[in-house]
Design a protein around this motif. Structure first.
Motif, PDB file in Angstrom:
ATOM      1  N   ARG A  17       0.834  -1.213   0.000  1.00 22.92           N
ATOM      2  CA  ARG A  17       0.000   0.000   0.000  1.00 22.92           C
ATOM      3  C   ARG A  17       0.870   1.266   0.000  1.00 22.92           C
ATOM      4  NH1 ARG A  17      -3.715  -3.077   3.272  1.00 22.92           N
ATOM      5  NH2 ARG A  17      -5.704  -3.263   2.174  1.00 22.92           N
ATOM      6  N   LYS A  18       1.897   1.261   0.836  1.00 25.65           N
ATOM      7  CA  LYS A  18       2.784   2.421   0.901  1.00 25.65           C
ATOM      8  C   LYS A  18       3.488   2.642  -0.434  1.00 25.65           C
ATOM      9  CE  LYS A  18       6.925   2.235   2.548  1.00 25.65           C
ATOM     10  NZ  LYS A  18       8.131   2.071   3.402  1.00 25.65           N
ATOM     11  N   LEU A  19       3.983   1.566  -1.021  1.00 25.62           N
ATOM     12  CA  LEU A  19       4.682   1.671  -2.302  1.00 25.62           C
ATOM     13  C   LEU A  19       3.731   2.109  -3.409  1.00 25.62           C
ATOM     14  CD1 LEU A  19       6.787  -1.583  -2.025  1.00 25.62           C
ATOM     15  CD2 LEU A  19       7.682   0.743  -1.957  1.00 25.62           C
ATOM     16  N   GLY A  20       2.501   1.593  -3.374  1.00 29.59           N
ATOM     17  CA  GLY A  20       1.521   1.991  -4.375  1.00 29.59           C
ATOM     18  C   GLY A  20       1.233   3.477  -4.320  1.00 29.59           C
ATOM     19  N   ALA A  21       1.110   4.008  -3.113  1.00 25.14           N
ATOM     20  CA  ALA A  21       0.864   5.446  -2.962  1.00 25.14           C
ATOM     21  C   ALA A  21       2.050   6.248  -3.472  1.00 25.14           C
ATOM     22  CB  ALA A  21       0.599   5.771  -1.494  1.00 25.14           C
ATOM     23  N   GLN A  22       3.271   5.783  -3.189  1.00 21.96           N
ATOM     24  CA  GLN A  22       4.458   6.473  -3.685  1.00 21.96           C
ATOM     25  C   GLN A  22       4.489   6.457  -5.204  1.00 21.96           C
ATOM     26  OE1 GLN A  22       7.308   4.229  -0.957  1.00 21.96           O
ATOM     27  NE2 GLN A  22       8.371   6.188  -1.132  1.00 21.96           N
ATOM     28  N   ALA A  23       4.221   5.299  -5.778  1.00 27.13           N
ATOM     29  CA  ALA A  23       4.280   5.172  -7.232  1.00 27.13           C
ATOM     30  C   ALA A  23       3.218   6.027  -7.901  1.00 27.13           C
ATOM     31  CB  ALA A  23       4.107   3.708  -7.635  1.00 27.13           C
ATOM     32  N   GLN A  24       2.014   6.032  -7.347  1.00 19.92           N
ATOM     33  CA  GLN A  24       0.923   6.780  -7.963  1.00 19.92           C
ATOM     34  C   GLN A  24       1.140   8.277  -7.911  1.00 19.92           C
ATOM     35  OE1 GLN A  24      -2.271   4.974  -5.749  1.00 19.92           O
ATOM     36  NE2 GLN A  24      -2.625   3.387  -7.292  1.00 19.92           N
ATOM     37  N   GLY A  25       2.046   8.746  -7.025  1.00 20.00           N
ATOM     38  CA  GLY A  25       2.364  10.169  -6.990  1.00 20.00           C
ATOM     39  C   GLY A  25       2.958  10.657  -8.292  1.00 20.00           C
ATOM     40  N   GLY A  26       3.744   9.805  -8.951  1.00 15.87           N
ATOM     41  CA  GLY A  26       4.328  10.184 -10.237  1.00 15.87           C
ATOM     42  C   GLY A  26       3.808   9.379 -11.397  1.00 15.87           C
ATOM     43  N   ASN A  27       2.953   8.414 -11.108  1.00 19.44           N
ATOM     44  CA  ASN A  27       2.439   7.512 -12.137  1.00 19.44           C
ATOM     45  C   ASN A  27       0.967   7.233 -11.816  1.00 19.44           C
ATOM     46  OD1 ASN A  27       1.938   5.532 -14.033  1.00 19.44           O
ATOM     47  ND2 ASN A  27       3.636   4.208 -13.442  1.00 19.44           N
ATOM     48  N   PRO A  28       0.071   8.177 -12.157  1.00 19.04           N
ATOM     49  CA  PRO A  28      -1.338   8.050 -11.748  1.00 19.04           C
ATOM     50  C   PRO A  28      -2.021   6.788 -12.259  1.00 19.04           C
ATOM     51  CG  PRO A  28      -0.862  10.256 -12.591  1.00 19.04           C
ATOM     52  CD  PRO A  28       0.331   9.417 -12.896  1.00 19.04           C
ATOM     53  N   ASP A  29      -1.491   6.189 -13.309  1.00 23.49           N
ATOM     54  CA  ASP A  29      -2.111   4.987 -13.863  1.00 23.49           C
ATOM     55  C   ASP A  29      -1.623   3.705 -13.194  1.00 23.49           C
ATOM     56  OD1 ASP A  29      -3.601   6.491 -15.678  1.00 23.49           O
ATOM     57  OD2 ASP A  29      -1.975   6.492 -17.146  1.00 23.49           O
ATOM     58  N   ALA A  30      -0.685   3.804 -12.264  1.00 26.08           N
ATOM     59  CA  ALA A  30      -0.214   2.621 -11.551  1.00 26.08           C
ATOM     60  C   ALA A  30      -1.383   1.974 -10.806  1.00 26.08           C
ATOM     61  CB  ALA A  30       0.897   2.989 -10.577  1.00 26.08           C
ATOM     62  N   GLN A  31      -1.440   0.644 -10.854  1.00 30.12           N
ATOM     63  CA  GLN A  31      -2.535  -0.096 -10.242  1.00 30.12           C
ATOM     64  C   GLN A  31      -2.066  -0.784  -8.965  1.00 30.12           C
ATOM     65  OE1 GLN A  31      -5.796  -0.107 -11.614  1.00 30.12           O
ATOM     66  NE2 GLN A  31      -4.801   1.515 -12.823  1.00 30.12           N
ATOM     67  N   LEU A  32      -2.900  -0.744  -7.923  1.00 33.94           N
ATOM     68  CA  LEU A  32      -2.602  -1.402  -6.659  1.00 33.94           C
ATOM     69  C   LEU A  32      -3.776  -2.268  -6.254  1.00 33.94           C
ATOM     70  CD1 LEU A  32      -0.993  -1.797  -3.978  1.00 33.94           C
ATOM     71  CD2 LEU A  32      -2.218   0.216  -3.117  1.00 33.94           C
ATOM     72  N   MET A  33      -3.489  -3.517  -5.901  1.00 37.74           N
ATOM     73  CA  MET A  33      -4.484  -4.433  -5.341  1.00 37.74           C
ATOM     74  C   MET A  33      -3.863  -5.092  -4.112  1.00 37.74           C
ATOM     75  SD  MET A  33      -5.812  -6.318  -8.852  1.00 37.74           S
ATOM     76  CE  MET A  33      -4.215  -6.358  -9.681  1.00 37.74           C
ATOM     77  N   VAL A  34      -4.618  -5.195  -3.031  1.00 38.45           N
ATOM     78  CA  VAL A  34      -4.159  -5.918  -1.846  1.00 38.45           C
ATOM     79  C   VAL A  34      -5.233  -6.930  -1.494  1.00 38.45           C
ATOM     80  CG1 VAL A  34      -3.389  -5.751   0.538  1.00 38.45           C
ATOM     81  CG2 VAL A  34      -2.854  -3.897  -1.058  1.00 38.45           C
ATOM     82  N   TRP A  35      -4.861  -8.205  -1.501  1.00 39.64           N
ATOM     83  CA  TRP A  35      -5.829  -9.289  -1.353  1.00 39.64           C
ATOM     84  C   TRP A  35      -5.697  -9.975   0.009  1.00 39.64           C
ATOM     85  CZ3 TRP A  35      -4.485 -11.965  -6.666  1.00 39.64           C
ATOM     86  CH2 TRP A  35      -4.939 -11.147  -7.711  1.00 39.64           C
ATOM     87  N   PRO A  36      -6.790 -10.580   0.495  1.00 37.65           N
ATOM     88  CA  PRO A  36      -6.760 -11.281   1.783  1.00 37.65           C
ATOM     89  C   PRO A  36      -6.134 -12.669   1.644  1.00 37.65           C
ATOM     90  CG  PRO A  36      -8.952 -11.416   0.840  1.00 37.65           C
ATOM     91  CD  PRO A  36      -8.145 -10.551  -0.086  1.00 37.65           C
ATOM     92  N   THR A  37      -4.819 -12.706   1.535  1.00 37.08           N
ATOM     93  CA  THR A  37      -4.111 -13.972   1.369  1.00 37.08           C
ATOM     94  C   THR A  37      -2.740 -13.860   2.018  1.00 37.08           C
ATOM     95  OG1 THR A  37      -3.468 -15.659  -0.261  1.00 37.08           O
ATOM     96  CG2 THR A  37      -3.105 -13.343  -0.867  1.00 37.08           C
ATOM     97  N   ASP A  38      -1.955 -14.938   1.934  1.00 35.67           N
ATOM     98  CA  ASP A  38      -0.630 -14.919   2.547  1.00 35.67           C
ATOM     99  C   ASP A  38       0.420 -14.475   1.531  1.00 35.67           C
ATOM    100  OD1 ASP A  38      -0.310 -17.103   0.887  1.00 35.67           O
ATOM    101  OD2 ASP A  38       0.071 -18.549   2.492  1.00 35.67           O
TER     102      ASP A  38
END
Length: 298
Positions: free
Chosen positions: A251-272
């Motif tokens: 999540r933290k990395l996704g937010a950092q990436a989206q700051g300069g790359n608005p089209d970056a996609q982030l998904m976090v799933w309930p798994t190990d």
């Protein structure tokens, strides 16, 4: 009766609108394509020289004439989960896939270190761009994607950030070594890291707890995954995190990436961390990402 009716209504609301269906899994994930007698799919074991050693690798070659988009798939630390199901799905989708073991891991000659692994990812990327490799495996150098799981996520981003011709980056519950280095300031963080390394050393040659810890402590900036994602800039990027793994980092990395790359996609799933109960979903996400990079791939 009223209780039964209330239960039925609650279940209907949870199920979503009437007639709603889950999106279908991409066919390449669950079914084999028709064989191509002239240009069949294949598999080739290879050795890639690297520094003071070499990487044992496997190239999964896609069926069909002409050049093929190609995926470099990097495993984590130490690489118990190699994600070869993802390699097979990508090949069924028309992609070549190169997988490998870093120097000093799982029998590859040489000494394992994080710096060597980063250099190995870069060497493997250059290998895919060499004229001999392009000719032998029919690599489309305009459509090379790098994917990595856990530690391999850092190695993938590091190599992709340094090579502007990389067409896409797919990170699976990626590990940020600089975050671990920061956690070493606390007894709890140091104990967790020591336990992690103790379990991961057996398949690694030449590496010790002290050597690996000194690397990330001394060179935290060099191993900062967020910085690599910023350097990667506005190219296609998907990050898939795991709640029971290191999803908070994703999540933290996704937010950092989206700051300069608005089209970056982030998904976090309930798994190990190994996506043990989400393998089909993970393969589907990867294949759909690859198809977005090279829509005409078989």
């Amino acid at each position: 009766m009223r209780r039964v009716q209330a239960l039925v209504m609650a279940l209907a609301l949870l199920a979503g609108p009437a007639g709603a269906k889950e999106p279908p899994v991409h066919p390449a994930v669950v079914s084999d394509p028709a064989p191509d007698a002239a240009y069949p799919a294949g598999m080739d074991a290879l050795v890639i020289p690297a520094g003071d050693g070499a990487m044992n690798g496997v190239m999964y070659t896609a069926a069909g004439a002409g050049t093929h988009p190609t995926l470099l798939l990097l495993h984590g630390f130490p690489g118990n989960e190699q994600n070869l199901d993802l390699a097979q799905a990508a090949r069924r989708a028309g992609w070549n896939v190169l997988t490998l073991h870093y120097r000093g891991s799982w029998g590859s000659p040489g000494v394992f270190s994080f710096a060597n692994a980063a250099q190995d990812a870069w060497t493997a990327l250059l290998f895919l761009e060499q004229s001999a490799t392009v000719a032998r495996y029919r690599v489309d150098t305009s459509a090379i994607v790098v994917a990595g799981h856990s530690m391999g996520g850092f190695m993938a981003a590091d190599a992709a950030a340094a090579e502007p011709r990389v067409a896409g980056l797919f990170l699976i519950d990626p590990w940020d070594p600089s975050e671990t280095a920061e956690s070493l300031a606390t007894p709890q963080g140091e104990a967790a890291w020591k336990a992690e390394v103790a379990g991961d050393l057996p398949p690694l040659a030449g590496a010790t707890y002290d050597s690996l810890t000194a690397e990330i402590r001394t060179h935290a900036d060099r191993f900062d995954l967020g910085h690599r994602l910023i350097a990667y800039a506005r190219r296609p990027l998907t990050i898939v995190g795991a709640e029971r793994g290191i999803g908070a980092t994703a999540r933290k990395l996704g937010a950092q990436a989206q700051g300069g790359n608005p089209d970056a996609q982030l998904m976090v799933w309930p798994t190990d961390h190994s996506f043990s109960d989400k393998r089909i979903a993970l393969a589907d996400a990867l294949v759909r990402f690859l198809k977005s990079v090279a829509p005409t791939a078989r």
